[in-house]
Motif scaffolding. Sequence first.
Motif, PDB file in Angstrom:
ATOM      1  N   LEU A   1     -76.851 -36.904 -36.423  1.00  0.00           N
ATOM      2  CA  LEU A   1     -76.408 -37.450 -35.085  1.00  0.00           C
ATOM      3  C   LEU A   1     -76.073 -36.389 -34.031  1.00  0.00           C
ATOM      4  CD1 LEU A   1     -74.298 -40.629 -36.344  1.00  0.00           C
ATOM      5  CD2 LEU A   1     -76.879 -40.361 -35.434  1.00  0.00           C
ATOM      6  N   VAL A   2     -75.228 -35.291 -34.621  1.00  0.00           N
ATOM      7  CA  VAL A   2     -74.765 -34.202 -33.710  1.00  0.00           C
ATOM      8  C   VAL A   2     -75.990 -33.215 -33.364  1.00  0.00           C
ATOM      9  CG1 VAL A   2     -73.316 -32.081 -33.878  1.00  0.00           C
ATOM     10  CG2 VAL A   2     -72.441 -34.120 -34.880  1.00  0.00           C
TER      11      VAL A   2
ATOM     12  N   ARG B   1     -80.835 -33.145 -27.403  1.00  0.00           N
ATOM     13  CA  ARG B   1     -81.016 -34.215 -26.463  1.00  0.00           C
ATOM     14  C   ARG B   1     -82.230 -35.053 -26.841  1.00  0.00           C
ATOM     15  NH1 ARG B   1     -80.620 -31.570 -20.650  1.00  0.00           N
ATOM     16  NH2 ARG B   1     -78.746 -30.290 -20.939  1.00  0.00           N
ATOM     17  N   ARG B   2     -82.203 -35.579 -27.992  1.00  0.00           N
ATOM     18  CA  ARG B   2     -82.845 -36.622 -28.660  1.00  0.00           C
ATOM     19  C   ARG B   2     -82.061 -38.054 -28.399  1.00  0.00           C
ATOM     20  NH1 ARG B   2     -83.157 -36.173 -33.384  1.00  0.00           N
ATOM     21  NH2 ARG B   2     -82.628 -34.139 -34.063  1.00  0.00           N
ATOM     22  N   LEU B   3     -80.675 -37.839 -28.507  1.00  0.00           N
ATOM     23  CA  LEU B   3     -79.662 -38.976 -28.052  1.00  0.00           C
ATOM     24  C   LEU B   3     -78.891 -38.823 -27.063  1.00  0.00           C
ATOM     25  CD1 LEU B   3     -78.811 -39.056 -31.837  1.00  0.00           C
ATOM     26  CD2 LEU B   3     -80.092 -40.782 -30.788  1.00  0.00           C
ATOM     27  N   HIS B   4     -78.448 -39.915 -26.218  1.00  0.00           N
ATOM     28  CA  HIS B   4     -77.472 -39.776 -25.143  1.00  0.00           C
ATOM     29  C   HIS B   4     -76.248 -39.945 -25.852  1.00  0.00           C
ATOM     30  CE1 HIS B   4     -81.272 -41.171 -23.252  1.00  0.00           C
ATOM     31  NE2 HIS B   4     -81.052 -40.155 -22.333  1.00  0.00           N
TER      32      HIS B   4
ATOM     33  N   PRO C   1     -67.026 -27.565 -29.474  1.00  0.00           N
ATOM     34  CA  PRO C   1     -66.771 -27.485 -27.929  1.00  0.00           C
ATOM     35  C   PRO C   1     -68.090 -27.917 -27.188  1.00  0.00           C
ATOM     36  CG  PRO C   1     -67.215 -25.397 -28.853  1.00  0.00           C
ATOM     37  CD  PRO C   1     -67.217 -26.274 -30.099  1.00  0.00           C
ATOM     38  N   ARG C   2     -69.176 -28.182 -27.647  1.00  0.00           N
ATOM     39  CA  ARG C   2     -70.171 -28.451 -27.002  1.00  0.00           C
ATOM     40  C   ARG C   2     -70.454 -30.054 -26.772  1.00  0.00           C
ATOM     41  NH1 ARG C   2     -75.256 -25.950 -29.824  1.00  0.00           N
ATOM     42  NH2 ARG C   2     -76.457 -26.914 -27.963  1.00  0.00           N
TER      43      ARG C   2
ATOM     44  N   TRP D   1     -70.974 -37.397 -26.971  1.00  0.00           N
ATOM     45  CA  TRP D   1     -72.000 -36.854 -25.994  1.00  0.00           C
ATOM     46  C   TRP D   1     -71.976 -35.519 -25.762  1.00  0.00           C
ATOM     47  CZ3 TRP D   1     -67.908 -40.127 -24.815  1.00  0.00           C
ATOM     48  CH2 TRP D   1     -67.169 -39.806 -23.740  1.00  0.00           C
ATOM     49  N   ALA D   2     -72.909 -34.939 -25.290  1.00  0.00           N
ATOM     50  CA  ALA D   2     -73.156 -33.486 -24.940  1.00  0.00           C
ATOM     51  C   ALA D   2     -72.174 -33.227 -23.723  1.00  0.00           C
ATOM     52  CB  ALA D   2     -74.360 -33.068 -24.885  1.00  0.00           C
ATOM     53  N   VAL D   3     -71.399 -32.121 -23.680  1.00  0.00           N
ATOM     54  CA  VAL D   3     -70.648 -31.702 -22.538  1.00  0.00           C
ATOM     55  C   VAL D   3     -71.756 -31.180 -21.305  1.00  0.00           C
ATOM     56  CG1 VAL D   3     -69.081 -29.851 -21.677  1.00  0.00           C
ATOM     57  CG2 VAL D   3     -68.621 -30.981 -23.950  1.00  0.00           C
TER      58      VAL D   3
END
Length: 306
Positions: free
Chosen positions: A149-150, A156-159, A170-171, A282-284
């Motif tokens: 999942l991470v 960027r395959r998951l939102h 930290p990301r 989610w991604a920073v």
Amino acid sequence: MDQLTHAPVPPISEADLRLLRIFRAVAEAGGLTAAERPLGMERSTISRHLQALETRLGARLCFRGPAGFELTAFGASALQAAIAACDALETVRHELNLARNILTGELRIGIADNCLSNPRCRLVGALARFREIAPDVTLNLSIGLPDELVEGISERRLHLAVSGQPAGNPRLDYRSLFTEEFRLYIAADVQPPPGLAELNGGGFALVTRTNDRRTQTLARHLDLKRIAVAFGLEAVATMVAGGGFVGFLPTHYAEMLTPMYRLREVGGAEAFRYTTQFSLIWAVDRPLSPSGRLFVRLLADLPEGA
């Protein structure tokens, strides 16, 4: 060879964006044949588009053939650029539709194994509300291990993802959702009931999960000689219920299985109980779309058990 030319990449045109979308679909599907259905194209057509994109960009994107499909180093970078370009276009579309009070596009959410069985999880209620408010958004739901999942978020395959992965990357942004308590279980019909100290002498195998440090530590502590490997909670529970195995399960999950398969906590193993915090992540560096922000808000506003 990877490099076809050393010339700079030319300005990206609308036609290039279409080719990049096709390339992204092929890369995420893992090959040309696998991408035929999602793209609605034949393999030969997809191959021609990839060749055109490689010529346009001046570098080989992937190796494809009987040996399988594999991205080149340049192809891996191009994939990230393709995802970023698609994200940018989707953001423009989302914002324009939002100005008309319409939410569209796709929302990809990854979920950890067996979240549905946790009564404290609010996913079902959030999904129901989301469909009422944003019926035109296509939801894409998938199940994965925490590391997967991470990785899906990072690539960027998951939102969004719901995972028990410890916070600290930290990301990633984290929104706490619920906790799960894990205990060490064994089949209840094993006689005589073994305690923690008797597991080794009874020939029991400890069920481990991928990258699970707790089970590895327990195996060393008890000096257990037999180890089994499971992928997912259902695999752990199946082994434990069959007898001869011992493994960690969430308390709510073990209770749910009890009417069918009698399980009990190993005597004397209280010190090995542990709790996992599940979070929405989610991604920073990837701003959430309006639909993503809506889902985060809905999940945060619902009470536990909804």
